[in-house]
Design a protein around this motif. Structure first.
Motif, PDB file in Angstrom:
ATOM      1  N   ALA A 182       0.807  -1.288  -0.027  1.00  0.00           N
ATOM      2  CA  ALA A 182      -0.119   0.038  -0.084  1.00  0.00           C
ATOM      3  C   ALA A 182       0.836   1.369  -0.026  1.00  0.00           C
ATOM      4  N   ILE A 183       0.129   2.448  -0.131  1.00  0.00           N
ATOM      5  CA  ILE A 183       0.982   3.701  -0.064  1.00  0.00           C
ATOM      6  C   ILE A 183       0.661   4.146   1.074  1.00  0.00           C
ATOM      7  N   ILE A 184       1.515   4.541   1.827  1.00  0.00           N
ATOM      8  CA  ILE A 184       1.320   5.103   3.171  1.00  0.00           C
ATOM      9  C   ILE A 184       2.060   6.636   3.283  1.00  0.00           C
ATOM     10  N   ALA A 185       0.926   7.628   3.887  1.00  0.00           N
ATOM     11  CA  ALA A 185       1.271   8.758   3.928  1.00  0.00           C
ATOM     12  C   ALA A 185       1.048   9.487   5.489  1.00  0.00           C
ATOM     13  N   TYR A 207      -4.623   3.138   0.236  1.00  0.00           N
ATOM     14  CA  TYR A 207      -3.638   4.119   0.793  1.00  0.00           C
ATOM     15  C   TYR A 207      -3.955   4.051   2.441  1.00  0.00           C
ATOM     16  N   TYR A 208      -2.946   4.328   2.996  1.00  0.00           N
ATOM     17  CA  TYR A 208      -3.095   4.544   4.306  1.00  0.00           C
ATOM     18  C   TYR A 208      -2.597   6.041   4.858  1.00  0.00           C
ATOM     19  N   LEU A 209      -3.518   6.742   5.405  1.00  0.00           N
ATOM     20  CA  LEU A 209      -3.216   8.123   5.796  1.00  0.00           C
ATOM     21  C   LEU A 209      -2.969   8.287   7.299  1.00  0.00           C
ATOM     22  N   ILE A 210      -1.779   8.521   7.843  1.00  0.00           N
ATOM     23  CA  ILE A 210      -1.624   8.653   9.248  1.00  0.00           C
ATOM     24  C   ILE A 210      -1.402  10.134   9.888  1.00  0.00           C
ATOM     25  N   ILE A 211      -2.432  10.784  10.277  1.00  0.00           N
ATOM     26  CA  ILE A 211      -2.397  12.358  10.878  1.00  0.00           C
ATOM     27  C   ILE A 211      -2.408  12.093  12.250  1.00  0.00           C
ATOM     28  N   ASP A 212      -1.544  12.671  12.793  1.00  0.00           N
ATOM     29  CA  ASP A 212      -1.322  12.857  14.258  1.00  0.00           C
ATOM     30  C   ASP A 212      -1.472  13.987  15.011  1.00  0.00           C
ATOM     31  N   GLN A 259     -13.145   3.493  -5.961  1.00  0.00           N
ATOM     32  CA  GLN A 259     -12.268   2.741  -6.679  1.00  0.00           C
ATOM     33  C   GLN A 259     -11.035   2.172  -6.206  1.00  0.00           C
ATOM     34  N   CYS A 260     -10.613   2.843  -5.060  1.00  0.00           N
ATOM     35  CA  CYS A 260      -9.688   2.239  -4.221  1.00  0.00           C
ATOM     36  C   CYS A 260     -10.063   2.602  -2.706  1.00  0.00           C
ATOM     37  N   THR A 261      -9.234   2.018  -1.892  1.00  0.00           N
ATOM     38  CA  THR A 261      -9.359   1.930  -0.680  1.00  0.00           C
ATOM     39  C   THR A 261      -8.537   2.710   0.363  1.00  0.00           C
TER      40      THR A 261
END
Length: 281
Positions: free
Chosen positions: A95-98, A178-183, A209-211
């Motif tokens: 996955a794409i991790i941001a 995609y995984y978005l990590i907002i701290d 279309q994506c997760t």
């Protein structure tokens, strides 16, 4: 010029555009490296937590809210999660991790919602060049045109254009998601904070279309609390870290030769820490 040379020039120009686009989004989220790493064995419970499993195993876009008191280890957990996600979560292996960490201690740049969006887009673009060709380049041209009108001087992407660019995820297909990590979103600018929350909810509600799996870590703030029912998972951090604090306290006190009083000292710390790691140290 031969055809192969023309193809080579076209390929080189594409690489230049991609590199220029990446440079325009570059933002040094430097406070991430200052976050303390977890004590050995801490936070491993996250991978089996029912709220996390419910969030992670569904094949739809989901929002997970990790709430914690000051000093309860939110940022350390966010870093641990980011650093171990692809190894511990099979669905995230490719996955794409941001990520982004807000911090009022680091000044205005680290509390800016524009810089959060810019940093997230930088991470996405750095890992997935095809995202550039999915309408992203159209917005990049808009950015370049604005920069040209500004005398060609490097300028920040406009907030609304950044939102519009990230919203392309709603129509973009990527098999691994995609995984978005907002701290520490509680440390962000209050201006537009509600707008950012609404935008994140909208991204997850309308991406088909994506997760997109988004994690938001924060102290309790009213703008999040009134939306808690809209999240697909909720973890109150201080309710889950008793064993982590126990292990942390034991490792901290072990070298002090408190053989007789060690257990009593550890129990005292756990009873009085109330889920706050900083209190223990």
């Amino acid at each position: 010029m031969t055809r192969s040379e023309k193809v080579g020039d076209t390929y080189d120009s594409k690489l230049i555009k991609l590199a220029d686009c990446l440079d325009s989004l570059r933002f040094d989220n430097n406070c991430y490296g200052k976050i303390s790493r977890e004590n050995h064995g801490s936070f491993e419970w996250i991978w089996w937590h029912s709220e996390y499993r419910n969030w992670s195993t569904r094949d739809t876009s989901q929002l997970l809210y990790i709430q914690g008191k000051p000093g309860s280890g939110k940022s350390t957990l966010a870093r641990y999660f980011h650093d171990n996600l692809q190894q511990r979560e099979p669905a995230a292996a490719s996955a794409i991790i941001a990520k982004f960490l807000y911090s009022h201690r680091e000044g205005q740049l680290q509390t800016s919602h524009s810089n959060m969006l810019q940093s997230i887009l930088f991470d996405i673009r750095a890992q997935d060049e095809f995202f550039f060709y999915h309408q992203f380049q159209t917005n990049y041209r808009q950015y370049k045109a604005l920069a040209a009108r500004n005398g060609g001087v490097h300028m920040h992407w406009p907030y609304e254009l950044l939102k519009d660019t990230l919203a392309f995820l709603q129509t973009y297909a990527h098999s691994s998601g995609y995984y978005l990590i907002i701290d520490a979103i509680d440390e962000s600018d209050e201006d537009d904070r509600c707008d950012v929350f609404n935008f994140l909810f909208d991204i997850c509600a309308n991406t088909k279309q994506c997760t997109v799996k988004a994690v938001v870590a924060s102290r309790p703030v009213g703008q999040l609390e009134i939306r808690r029912s809209q999240f697909h998972g909720f973890i109150r951090l201080q309710d889950e870290t008793q064993n982590d604090i126990l292990n942390f306290a034991r490792s901290f006190l072990w070298g002090l030769n408190l053989t007789v009083f060690l257990d009593k000292a550890v129990i005292y710390i756990i009873d009085n820490a109330h889920g706050v790691f900083i209190w223990c140290s």
